[in-house]
Scaffold this motif. Structure first.
Motif, short mmCIF file in Angstrom:
data_model
loop_
_atom_site.label_atom_id
_atom_site.label_comp_id
_atom_site.label_asym_id
_atom_site.label_seq_id
_atom_site.Cartn_x
_atom_site.Cartn_y
_atom_site.Cartn_z
N THR A 261 0.85 -1.19 0.00
CA THR A 261 0.00 0.00 0.00
C THR A 261 0.89 1.24 0.00
O THR A 261 0.93 2.01 0.95
CB THR A 261 -0.93 0.02 1.24
OG1 THR A 261 -1.46 -1.28 1.47
CG2 THR A 261 -2.08 1.00 1.04
N VAL A 262 1.62 1.44 -1.08
CA VAL A 262 2.50 2.59 -1.22
C VAL A 262 1.73 3.71 -1.91
O VAL A 262 1.16 3.51 -2.99
CB VAL A 262 3.77 2.25 -2.03
CG1 VAL A 262 4.66 3.48 -2.17
CG2 VAL A 262 4.53 1.11 -1.36
N ILE A 263 1.69 4.87 -1.28
CA ILE A 263 0.96 6.01 -1.82
C ILE A 263 1.93 7.16 -2.02
O ILE A 263 2.59 7.60 -1.08
CB ILE A 263 -0.17 6.45 -0.86
CG1 ILE A 263 -1.18 5.31 -0.67
CG2 ILE A 263 -0.87 7.70 -1.38
CD1 ILE A 263 -2.26 5.61 0.37
N SER A 264 2.02 7.64 -3.25
CA SER A 264 2.88 8.78 -3.56
C SER A 264 2.01 10.00 -3.84
O SER A 264 1.07 9.93 -4.64
CB SER A 264 3.77 8.48 -4.77
OG SER A 264 4.65 9.56 -5.01
N THR A 265 2.30 11.11 -3.16
CA THR A 265 1.50 12.32 -3.31
C THR A 265 2.39 13.51 -3.65
O THR A 265 3.61 13.45 -3.53
CB THR A 265 0.72 12.63 -2.02
OG1 THR A 265 1.64 12.98 -0.97
CG2 THR A 265 -0.10 11.44 -1.57
N GLY A 266 1.75 14.60 -4.04
CA GLY A 266 2.49 15.79 -4.44
C GLY A 266 2.54 15.91 -5.95
O GLY A 266 2.40 14.92 -6.68
N GLY A 267 2.74 17.13 -6.44
CA GLY A 267 2.70 17.38 -7.87
C GLY A 267 3.69 16.57 -8.68
O GLY A 267 3.39 16.14 -9.80
N SER A 268 4.87 16.32 -8.13
CA SER A 268 5.89 15.56 -8.88
C SER A 268 5.48 14.12 -9.11
O SER A 268 5.99 13.46 -10.03
CB SER A 268 7.23 15.61 -8.14
OG SER A 268 7.73 16.93 -8.09
N SER A 269 4.56 13.61 -8.30
CA SER A 269 4.07 12.24 -8.50
C SER A 269 3.27 12.10 -9.79
O SER A 269 3.06 10.98 -10.27
CB SER A 269 3.18 11.82 -7.32
OG SER A 269 3.90 11.82 -6.11
N ASN A 270 2.83 13.23 -10.34
CA ASN A 270 2.02 13.21 -11.55
C ASN A 270 2.85 13.36 -12.83
O ASN A 270 2.28 13.40 -13.92
CB ASN A 270 0.96 14.31 -11.50
CG ASN A 270 -0.13 14.01 -10.48
OD1 ASN A 270 -0.47 12.85 -10.25
ND2 ASN A 270 -0.69 15.04 -9.87
N ILE A 271 4.17 13.46 -12.70
CA ILE A 271 5.02 13.51 -13.89
C ILE A 271 4.86 12.18 -14.64
O ILE A 271 4.94 11.11 -14.03
CB ILE A 271 6.49 13.74 -13.51
CG1 ILE A 271 6.67 15.10 -12.83
CG2 ILE A 271 7.39 13.65 -14.74
CD1 ILE A 271 8.06 15.33 -12.28
N PRO A 272 4.62 12.21 -15.95
CA PRO A 272 4.44 10.96 -16.71
C PRO A 272 5.57 9.97 -16.48
O PRO A 272 6.75 10.32 -16.58
CB PRO A 272 4.41 11.45 -18.17
CG PRO A 272 3.90 12.85 -18.08
CD PRO A 272 4.48 13.41 -16.81
N GLY A 273 5.20 8.74 -16.14
CA GLY A 273 6.18 7.68 -15.94
C GLY A 273 6.77 7.60 -14.55
O GLY A 273 7.49 6.64 -14.22
N PHE A 274 6.46 8.59 -13.68
CA PHE A 274 7.06 8.60 -12.34
C PHE A 274 6.66 7.38 -11.53
O PHE A 274 7.51 6.73 -10.90
CB PHE A 274 6.66 9.87 -11.59
CG PHE A 274 7.08 9.86 -10.14
CD1 PHE A 274 8.35 10.25 -9.76
CD2 PHE A 274 6.20 9.42 -9.15
CE1 PHE A 274 8.75 10.21 -8.43
CE2 PHE A 274 6.58 9.38 -7.81
CZ PHE A 274 7.86 9.78 -7.46
N LEU A 275 5.39 7.05 -11.51
CA LEU A 275 4.91 5.94 -10.68
C LEU A 275 5.51 4.61 -11.13
O LEU A 275 5.85 3.76 -10.30
CB LEU A 275 3.39 5.89 -10.70
CG LEU A 275 2.67 7.11 -10.10
CD1 LEU A 275 1.17 6.98 -10.24
CD2 LEU A 275 3.05 7.30 -8.63
N ASN A 276 5.65 4.43 -12.43
CA ASN A 276 6.27 3.19 -12.93
C ASN A 276 7.72 3.09 -12.48
O ASN A 276 8.19 2.01 -12.10
CB ASN A 276 6.19 3.14 -14.46
CG ASN A 276 4.79 2.86 -14.96
OD1 ASN A 276 3.97 2.29 -14.25
ND2 ASN A 276 4.50 3.28 -16.19
N LYS A 277 8.44 4.21 -12.52
CA LYS A 277 9.84 4.19 -12.10
C LYS A 277 9.94 3.91 -10.61
O LYS A 277 10.81 3.15 -10.16
CB LYS A 277 10.52 5.52 -12.44
CG LYS A 277 11.94 5.59 -11.89
CD LYS A 277 12.88 6.37 -12.76
CE LYS A 277 14.31 6.23 -12.26
NZ LYS A 277 15.32 6.64 -13.21
N LEU A 278 9.06 4.52 -9.81
CA LEU A 278 9.08 4.28 -8.37
C LEU A 278 8.77 2.82 -8.07
O LEU A 278 9.42 2.20 -7.21
CB LEU A 278 8.05 5.19 -7.68
CG LEU A 278 7.98 5.06 -6.15
CD1 LEU A 278 9.31 5.41 -5.50
CD2 LEU A 278 6.87 5.95 -5.59
#
Length: 345
Positions: A261-278
């Motif tokens: 249950t990892v939740i990333s928040t903040g504007g930088s989390s919405n950069i395309p491809g960020f969540l996949n890299k994380l």
């Protein structure tokens, strides 16, 4: 709305943005910059302040400016503060700062009831969870937190002095014109949001400036900028290692629950491809028995406003209503001591 529910305002006053609305709102009704001018023009009004100085309200904490922002907030929402309780997200760096804000709210702004809770817990609630591993990439700092059963585990919390604003710096070179520093930063942020990506692209990325000219950058340049959040240096170990430290320092009983249950928040989390890299980088580091899974929000706006949304959900629960700290309780119970007793960490 439940007939016993206290009518309340929910506010998330961050270092860069302020978001406010009412109990049960899906999104904030008022969102603006947490900045003001020397003549007390707040938020977006500061953008057009010529070359004058734009002041920070929280960096460092300025109680007088904070008080004026609170009054402006109620004004913009179109309500009288004496008629509305306030649930305020707790992102204060010191107990003293929070203590001063509570004093302002009850004695100057004159709200009837108050409650505060950590940002990480509210982001957890916004995703319909009570336990989660939270990565909050703010404007000027990044915080990793474990939340268990609605409580932020402060002993394992990690904060680094690097946030999304560090990604703006390479784009300042494209901002020309007679602007104050705040406006220049905002324009650089706009260019970043238009160009930056973690996705692999073959072509050059382009962004059209307000004057009609185009900015172009190659994938290699963009990758070097974007990776600042993942690369380690003397002052920063990388966001994936911050999360790994939280996992390793948590008790075994909740490690798998946090990883899943990892939740990333903040504007930088919405950069395309960020969540996949994380997802990829954290999965490569996590203990073998832990499967990493990121929580997906319905939209980027949900992720961007997660703290406010969590507060809106919490304040609308019938089981929450007994947790409010009333003004008379504050005055009769040693003032701040009642806040420490009733508001979790």
């Amino acid at each position: 709305m439940n007939s016993d529910e206290i009518i309340s305002v929910v506010a998330d006053i961050g270092n860069l943005y302020t978001r406010a609305g009412f109990t049960g709102d899906d999104f904030p009704r008022w969102s603006t910059f947490s900045k003001c001018t020397e003549t007390m023009q707040f938020g977006d009004e500061a953008l057009g302040y010529g070359n004058g100085q734009v002041l920070d309200i929280l960096q460092p904490f300025n109680p007088d400016l904070y008080e004026n922002l609170l009054k402006k907030m109620f004004e913009k929402l179109g309500v009288q503060s004496k008629d509305y309780s306030l649930l305020l997200a707790n992102n204060f760096q010191t107990k003293h700062d929070l203590q001063k804000v509570v004093e302002i709210l009850f004695e100057s702004v004159e709200i009837p009831n108050f409650f505060t809770i950590r940002n990480a817990a509210l982001s957890t609630f916004s995703a319909g969870r009570s336990t989660a591993l939270i990565l909050d990439i703010g404007a000027y700092s990044t915080t990793a937190s474990a939340v268990h059963d609605g409580y932020t585990l402060l002993k394992t919390q990690i904060q680094a002095p690097i946030g999304g604003e560090i990604l703006n710096d390479p784009f300042r070179q494209f901002v020309v014109g007679e602007y104050n520093q705040f406006k220049k930063t905002c324009l650089a942020r706009d260019i970043k949001q238009g160009l930056l990506t973690y996705e692999q692209i073959d072509s050059t990325q382009q962004y059209e400036l307000p004057d009609g000219k185009f900015v172009s950058m190659q994938q290699a340049q963009l990758s070097e900028i974007a990776d600042k959040l993942f690369n380690s240096n003397d002052n920063f170990k990388g966001i994936q290692h911050m999360l790994l430290d939280i996992i390793n320092n948590s008790v075994n009983d909740i490690k798998q629950q946090l990883c899943s249950t990892v939740i990333s928040t903040g504007g930088s989390s919405n950069i395309p491809g960020f969540l996949n890299k994380l997802q990829t980088t954290l999965s490569a580091l996590a203990p073998p028995m832990c499967k990493v899974k990121l929580v997906m929000y319905p939209s980027n706006q949900n992720r961007y406003h997660s703290v406010f949304i969590g507060g809106s959900i919490l304040a609308s629960l019938s089981s929450f209503q007994s947790l409010w700290v009333a003004k008379n309780e504050y005055q009769e119970s040693g003032r701040f001591s009642i806040i420490e007793r009733k508001c979790p960490n």
